[in-house]
Scaffold this motif. Structure first.
Motif, PDB file in Angstrom:
ATOM      1  N   LEU B 210      -4.341 -15.499  29.366  1.00 14.78           N
ATOM      2  CA  LEU B 210      -5.511 -16.141  28.772  1.00 14.78           C
ATOM      3  C   LEU B 210      -5.808 -15.454  27.451  1.00 14.78           C
ATOM      4  N   VAL B 211      -6.027 -16.246  26.435  1.00 15.76           N
ATOM      5  CA  VAL B 211      -6.298 -15.664  25.123  1.00 15.76           C
ATOM      6  C   VAL B 211      -7.776 -15.341  25.035  1.00 15.76           C
ATOM      7  N   ARG B 212      -8.096 -14.075  24.819  1.00 14.04           N
ATOM      8  CA  ARG B 212      -9.496 -13.678  24.693  1.00 14.04           C
ATOM      9  C   ARG B 212      -9.924 -13.590  23.235  1.00 14.04           C
ATOM     10  N   LEU B 213      -9.011 -13.167  22.398  1.00 12.94           N
ATOM     11  CA  LEU B 213      -9.333 -12.991  20.987  1.00 12.94           C
ATOM     12  C   LEU B 213      -8.095 -13.330  20.184  1.00 12.94           C
ATOM     13  N   ARG B 214      -8.315 -13.780  18.967  1.00 13.28           N
ATOM     14  CA  ARG B 214      -7.140 -13.917  18.102  1.00 13.28           C
ATOM     15  C   ARG B 214      -7.493 -13.473  16.688  1.00 13.28           C
ATOM     16  N   PHE B 215      -6.508 -12.894  16.036  1.00  8.78           N
ATOM     17  CA  PHE B 215      -6.719 -12.391  14.681  1.00  8.78           C
ATOM     18  C   PHE B 215      -5.626 -12.938  13.788  1.00  8.78           C
ATOM     19  N   ALA B 216      -6.016 -13.464  12.642  1.00  9.64           N
ATOM     20  CA  ALA B 216      -5.008 -13.913  11.680  1.00  9.64           C
ATOM     21  C   ALA B 216      -4.360 -12.690  11.048  1.00  9.64           C
ATOM     22  N   SER B 217      -3.145 -12.854  10.566  1.00  5.33           N
ATOM     23  CA  SER B 217      -2.449 -11.688  10.005  1.00  5.33           C
ATOM     24  C   SER B 217      -3.188 -11.135   8.790  1.00  5.33           C
ATOM     25  N   THR B 218      -4.009 -11.963   8.164  1.00  8.16           N
ATOM     26  CA  THR B 218      -4.745 -11.456   7.004  1.00  8.16           C
ATOM     27  C   THR B 218      -5.855 -10.498   7.431  1.00  8.16           C
ATOM     28  N   ASP B 219      -6.186 -10.509   8.713  1.00  6.58           N
ATOM     29  CA  ASP B 219      -7.226  -9.597   9.192  1.00  6.58           C
ATOM     30  C   ASP B 219      -6.650  -8.278   9.706  1.00  6.58           C
ATOM     31  N   LEU B 220      -5.344  -8.133   9.531  1.00  6.23           N
ATOM     32  CA  LEU B 220      -4.707  -6.911  10.011  1.00  6.23           C
ATOM     33  C   LEU B 220      -3.966  -6.268   8.848  1.00  6.23           C
ATOM     34  N   TRP B 221      -3.999  -4.975   8.791  1.00  3.49           N
ATOM     35  CA  TRP B 221      -3.206  -4.306   7.765  1.00  3.49           C
ATOM     36  C   TRP B 221      -2.856  -2.879   8.196  1.00  3.49           C
ATOM     37  N   PHE B 222      -1.804  -2.364   7.592  1.00  2.00           N
ATOM     38  CA  PHE B 222      -1.425  -0.970   7.836  1.00  2.00           C
ATOM     39  C   PHE B 222      -2.178  -0.056   6.894  1.00  2.00           C
ATOM     40  N   GLU B 223      -2.544   1.085   7.385  1.00  2.00           N
ATOM     41  CA  GLU B 223      -3.189   2.072   6.525  1.00  2.00           C
ATOM     42  C   GLU B 223      -2.492   3.399   6.704  1.00  2.00           C
ATOM     43  N   THR B 224      -2.351   4.128   5.635  1.00  2.00           N
ATOM     44  CA  THR B 224      -1.867   5.489   5.810  1.00  2.00           C
ATOM     45  C   THR B 224      -2.991   6.426   5.422  1.00  2.00           C
ATOM     46  N   ASP B 225      -2.922   7.579   5.989  1.00  2.00           N
ATOM     47  CA  ASP B 225      -4.057   8.468   5.845  1.00  2.00           C
ATOM     48  C   ASP B 225      -3.525   9.886   5.882  1.00  2.00           C
ATOM     49  N   ASP B 226      -4.085  10.741   5.075  1.00  2.00           N
ATOM     50  CA  ASP B 226      -3.697  12.149   5.158  1.00  2.00           C
ATOM     51  C   ASP B 226      -4.597  12.827   6.168  1.00  2.00           C
ATOM     52  N   ARG B 227      -3.982  13.263   7.223  1.00  2.00           N
ATOM     53  CA  ARG B 227      -4.794  13.991   8.200  1.00  2.00           C
ATOM     54  C   ARG B 227      -4.734  15.462   7.856  1.00  2.00           C
ATOM     55  N   SER B 228      -5.848  16.035   7.540  1.00  2.00           N
ATOM     56  CA  SER B 228      -5.779  17.446   7.203  1.00  2.00           C
ATOM     57  C   SER B 228      -5.609  18.227   8.496  1.00  2.00           C
ATOM     58  N   HIS B 229      -4.770  19.210   8.425  1.00  2.00           N
ATOM     59  CA  HIS B 229      -4.477  19.979   9.605  1.00  2.00           C
ATOM     60  C   HIS B 229      -4.903  21.416   9.348  1.00  2.00           C
ATOM     61  N   ALA B 230      -5.843  21.845  10.120  1.00  2.00           N
ATOM     62  CA  ALA B 230      -6.419  23.153   9.822  1.00  2.00           C
ATOM     63  C   ALA B 230      -5.394  24.274   9.929  1.00  2.00           C
ATOM     64  N   ALA B 231      -4.459  24.128  10.845  1.00  2.00           N
ATOM     65  CA  ALA B 231      -3.541  25.226  11.107  1.00  2.00           C
ATOM     66  C   ALA B 231      -2.525  25.422   9.985  1.00  2.00           C
ATOM     67  N   TYR B 232      -2.134  24.346   9.346  1.00  2.00           N
ATOM     68  CA  TYR B 232      -1.146  24.474   8.274  1.00  2.00           C
ATOM     69  C   TYR B 232      -1.809  24.115   6.961  1.00  2.00           C
ATOM     70  N   ASN B 233      -1.256  24.640   5.956  1.00  2.00           N
ATOM     71  CA  ASN B 233      -1.810  24.348   4.659  1.00  2.00           C
ATOM     72  C   ASN B 233      -1.153  23.100   4.075  1.00  2.00           C
ATOM     73  N   PHE B 234      -1.108  22.059   4.850  1.00  2.00           N
ATOM     74  CA  PHE B 234      -0.570  20.818   4.286  1.00  2.00           C
ATOM     75  C   PHE B 234      -1.125  19.646   5.074  1.00  2.00           C
ATOM     76  N   ASP B 235      -1.052  18.483   4.503  1.00  2.00           N
ATOM     77  CA  ASP B 235      -1.625  17.310   5.150  1.00  2.00           C
ATOM     78  C   ASP B 235      -0.531  16.482   5.785  1.00  2.00           C
ATOM     79  N   ARG B 236      -0.796  16.116   7.011  1.00  2.00           N
ATOM     80  CA  ARG B 236       0.164  15.238   7.661  1.00  2.00           C
ATOM     81  C   ARG B 236      -0.264  13.813   7.448  1.00  2.00           C
ATOM     82  N   ARG B 237       0.665  12.997   7.055  1.00  2.00           N
ATOM     83  CA  ARG B 237       0.296  11.597   6.875  1.00  2.00           C
ATOM     84  C   ARG B 237       0.364  10.895   8.222  1.00  2.00           C
TER      85      ARG B 237
END
Lengths: 557, 337
Positions: B210-237
């Motif tokens: 049963l379809v409860r929800l539907r989303f058009a592809s225009t309502d979806l997108w990929f995002e990349t983000d730099d996650r800062s990591h406290a332990a290392y001095n670099f950002d993980r994407r």
């Protein structure tokens, strides 16, 4: 039995297992059926817990019997077709009539209407929960809505005799003849028992009762309404045809549950209460509920099978501690060369053996008690025989012959003075046990592993050497039943909680407390790896957030 | 520590097996692999490999038999270049002057049809996992070596993380298709809409999600983000899939983000390209399910109270969407084919 909850039939003879685990659980019951019956009974009492007890009739709003519509129209429409196991011309005619009548609810275009009927039927059919190898009247639907609740039925003699009359001559209301909903000795009633457990567990806690029943009512009435509407229309066609629009009801009385004060029931009610407070999709919620109920039934079986289980313990509440089983869960599989798997399988066999021992102990106790009542040595054997028959009912066919023979031999040796009074008591106990054990083994003993396998507590699904595991869905169920929305709990305390409430053992801490480390003699490292494997699983499932090696918090979604 | 890692991480062994070897006095030499990754020239191919080092233990790089690679190890290469590469990799000085691996290899190659017993085969197949791991790190033919990593979409995942232009939109449709299949457990072909379905799976019948929800592809997108990591001095994407709320609730709700790890990415894309549900199920199934739960929790106001039922049915060669509803007069209406 003097301390029961529900409707205990004093004069009835009950199977061995029923005396220990209540009336009654049977291995033949499908895991989904426990939930279906539970919801059926609850809906039949108008979503009130604690109903159906004999000593309270006469109170306001109190009912002795639950009432459910028969819903034969819906059931026929969905399940009766050309592939039917027990075809019957009466059902064929009824099905045809239903389809004809349904056209009044469909567009005029005949072909389009037929297509819609086919589509509707296959949609409803896709919710079939219980099929196995059953006739249409014993199949059931997954209760996505109250209107989907079906109560297991049986048509007497349908497998032996074929109906030969001409159904076209019969009035429509006679087509349902012979369909029975209450053949007490035929059906298992695990769901009724669960209703009693939750009722007993919420005695004196009105708020919890209210919460549980209103949540379930909401789940069954307010959600998936569109599906419910379709089911109502379909069923209504037959009611209109056969019962003049006034549907016949099934009326049933609950069975009985031993030791109503047992704190385990309260614990189940807490779990259920916490579980129902979720935001899941209705279908998902129901599926998890079926898992939770089956899991509770398994826990209940183990709880009462424990050698330390006795009426005083259940009454005082010390049983939670004393009767905790050891469910050693193996999460490593082959990773550790099967060391833990072996141990886990051994625990499972032990729990199996406990149930048999429990049954044997019951017989020994009873026979000893009856012997004490009968001081006259000459009458002893007959008295014991009579009591056993009264209490357990006679053994059947082959076992019966053997039982008679054994008693006969005892009689001879007793009369000749070879056997003492104690010897007779022991001999009768053995004879009774072996006469009843075949039925016990085939109809009860498999219940826990069948349920366990269905819900992912026991693996493999089919095949030899079963052991305890924790399947994904079960894991999700347990987390939902143990954590309030928004509540977080450390991973360690969570494991401890699983142990305290259900006896589930994963890590070294719980293994130590349970004394398994000493008893099983395997290196603590195995438990550590086991625990880490569970942590990984929970993490992947998004149920755990790990902040550092030492801090991992479990929360539900 | 390095020795430990050489056995455990890159050598893919467990401590207790090695301890048993010590106890029985067996040689542990064939089980280690060690290369100082900080001491070598840095190139793109190597960096790619280094990023899976944390997973190396679970990837079992040495256990995957690929014909091209095993053939290269055993036959020593077809072309001149390959042969040179082979002798560079399996240089005499590494191999105790050709007394160990080279001997086993020669014995296997020369054995031919005469030796009925396959002792040479056994000896050689003991070498293979070790040699594969060696190739994985040292072979100059990086693209072939990368095939030892059992991820089909590893490369794509990395390129997405690097925000390669235009790639996100192309992958998105595949990803939607894979998610549709993961949600409904059916081989749907819809690539333009994401259908959030719910179904009852324990039935012997064909499920009708049963379809409860539907989303058009225009309502979806990929995002990349730099996650800062406290332990290392670099950002993980990190990669996310963002889903915008349905139109009528857009004012009140924010977009929902689902973090896509390499495993999830692989799971979904494999499904999109016809993979089966068991692959990576243990790692990803619950996560995908909980993503579905979140979508339903957050976006579906009263999903199961709608008057209209939408569901998928199987038709001859595909699944199609059907609707059923009851109109004001109580007549059942629906679309049929």
């Amino acid at each position: 039995m003097n301390n029961v909850y529900g409707q205990f039939d004093e004069n009835g003879k009950h199977a061995l297992a029923a005396h220990i685990w209540g009336h009654r659980l049977r291995a033949g019951q499908h895991w989904m059926e426990y939930m279906l019956e539970f919801l059926g009974v609850l809906a039949g009492f108008d979503y009130q817990l604690g109903q159906g007890l004999p000593n309270r009739s006469g109170e306001a709003n109190y009912r002795d019997e639950y009432r459910l519509p028969k819903r034969l129209g819906l059931r026929r429409f969905v399940f009766y077709d050309g592939r039917e196991k027990t075809p019957d011309p009466r059902d064929q005619r009824a099905t045809d009539e239903i389809r004809r009548q349904l056209h009044t609810h469909l567009p005029a275009d005949r072909q389009h209407a037929e297509e819609l009927i086919a589509q509707l039927r296959s949609l409803l059919r896709s919710f079939s929960a219980i099929e196995d190898d059953r006739s249409w009247y014993a199949k059931s639907l997954f209760p996505v809505h109250e209107e989907f609740l079906l109560w297991e039925a049986l048509r007497k003699g349908s497998t032996k005799r074929k109906y030969v009359g001409d159904p076209a001559q019969l009035p429509l209301e006679q087509l349902d003849r012979g369909i029975e909903f209450f053949a007490r000795n035929f059906f298992a009633r695990g769901g009724e028992l669960y209703y009693l457990m939750i009722s007993a567990g919420t005695e004196g806690d009105r708020e919890r009762r209210e919460r549980i029943s209103s949540k379930i009512q909401y789940l069954l009435k307010e959600r998936n309404r569109a599906l419910g509407d379709f089911a109502r229309i379909v069923n209504g066609t037959w009611t209109a045809l056969a019962d003049d629009g006034d549907e016949q009801m099934i009326e049933g009385r609950v069975g009985w549950l031993p030791d109503p004060a047992c704190p385990l029931y309260r614990q189940f009610a807490e779990d259920l209460d916490c579980f129902l407070d979720n935001n899941l999709d209705a279908l998902e919620s129901l599926e998890l509920l079926a898992h939770l109920i089956s899991f509770h039934i398994v826990c209940y079986i183990y709880h009462r099978a424990h050698p330390a289980s006795d009426a005083e313990g259940h009454a005082s509440g010390s049983c939670l501690e004393a009767c905790r089983p050891h469910i050693l869960v193996d999460l490593l599989g082959d990773e550790d060369g099967g060391v833990l798997r072996e141990r886990s399988a051994a625990q499972l066999r032990r729990l199996d053996a406990w149930q048999i021992e429990r049954a044997r102990a019951l017989i020994t106790d009873k026979v000893a008690a009856w012997a004490n009542e009968q001081a006259d040595d000459r009458l002893l054997l007959d008295a014991l025989k009579g009591q056993a028959e009264n209490y357990f009912g006679g053994a059947r066919t082959r076992a019966k012959q053997e039982y008679e023979n054994r008693l006969h031999e005892l009689n001879i040796s007793y009369n000749s003075g070879d056997t003492s009074r104690e010897g007779i008591v022991r001999g009768v106990s053995d004879a009774v046990f072996s006469a009843l054990s075949a039925d016990f083994r085939s109809n009860f003993l498999a219940a826990h592993s069948k349920l366990g396998r269905a819900i992912g507590l026991i693996a493999p699904h089919k095949g030899p050497r079963p052991r305890f595991v924790l399947g994904d869905t079960l894991l999700k169920t347990l987390v939902t039943a143990n954590l309030q929305p928004g509540e977080v709990l450390g991973f360690g305390p969570m494991l401890q909680r699983l142990y305290e409430r259900y006896g589930i053992i994963v890590g070294p801490g719980e293994a130590n407390i349970a004394g398994l480390t000493a008893r099983l003699r395997i290196n603590e490292e195995y438990y550590i790896r086991n625990r880490n494997a569970l942590l990984m699983r929970l993490k992947r499932a998004g149920l755990v957030t790990q902040y550092s090696d030492a801090t991992a918090l479990v929360s539900r979604l | 520590m390095l020795i430990h890692l050489a056995y455990s991480i890159t050598g893919n062994q467990r401590c207790d097996t090695l301890q048993q070897l010590v106890a029985t006095g067996e040689s542990r030499a064939p089980f280690s692999y060690y290369q100082n990754i900080w001491g070598r020239a840095d190139d793109a191919g190597f960096r790619q490999k280094a990023s899976v080092v944390v997973h190396l233990n679970r990837l079992n790089v040495g256990e995957h038999s690929l014909f091209e690679i095993d053939d290269f190890i055993v036959s020593g290469g077809q072309t001149e270049n390959e042969r040179a590469e082979h002798s560079r990799l399996f240089a005499p000085q590494v191999d105790l002057n050709e007394r160990r691996f080279a001997q086993a290899r020669q014995a296997y190659l020369d054995g031919g049809a005469e030796s009925s017993a396959t002792s040479e085969e056994v000896v050689l197949s003991q070498w293979l996992p070790h040699c594969r791991r060696k190739l994985f790190f040292e072979w100059q033919d990086a693209t072939k070596a990368m095939r030892l990593i059992p991820f089909l979409y590893f490369d794509l995942y990395q390129r997405l993380l690097q925000d390669e232009r235009g790639l996100k939109d192309r992958v998105l449709h595949d990803f939607i298709c894979g998610l549709n299949r993961a949600f409904s457990q059916l081989y749907l072909r819809e690539r333009d809409y994401l259908f959030v379905t719910t179904q009852y799976l324990h039935s012997g019948e064909h499920p009708r999600p049963l379809v409860r929800l539907r989303f058009a592809s225009t309502d979806l997108w990929f995002e990349t983000d730099d996650r800062s990591h406290a332990a290392y001095n670099f950002d993980r994407r990190a990669l996310y899939l963002a889903v915008a709320p349905p139109a009528q609730r857009r004012g009140t709700l924010e977009a929902l983000r689902w973090r896509i790890g390499l495993l999830q990415f692989e799971y979904v894309l494999r499904l999109a390209h016809g993979g089966t549900y068991n692959v990576l199920a243990e790692e990803c199934e619950l996560d995908v399910r909980s993503f579905k739960d979140r979508l339903l929790n957050t976006f579906a106001s009263a999903p199961d109270q709608s008057e209209q039922l939408e569901f998928f049915v199987a038709e001859r060669h595909h699944y199609s969407l059907r609707k059923l509803w009851i109109d004001e007069q109580g007549i059942i209406r629906g679309q049929t084919s």
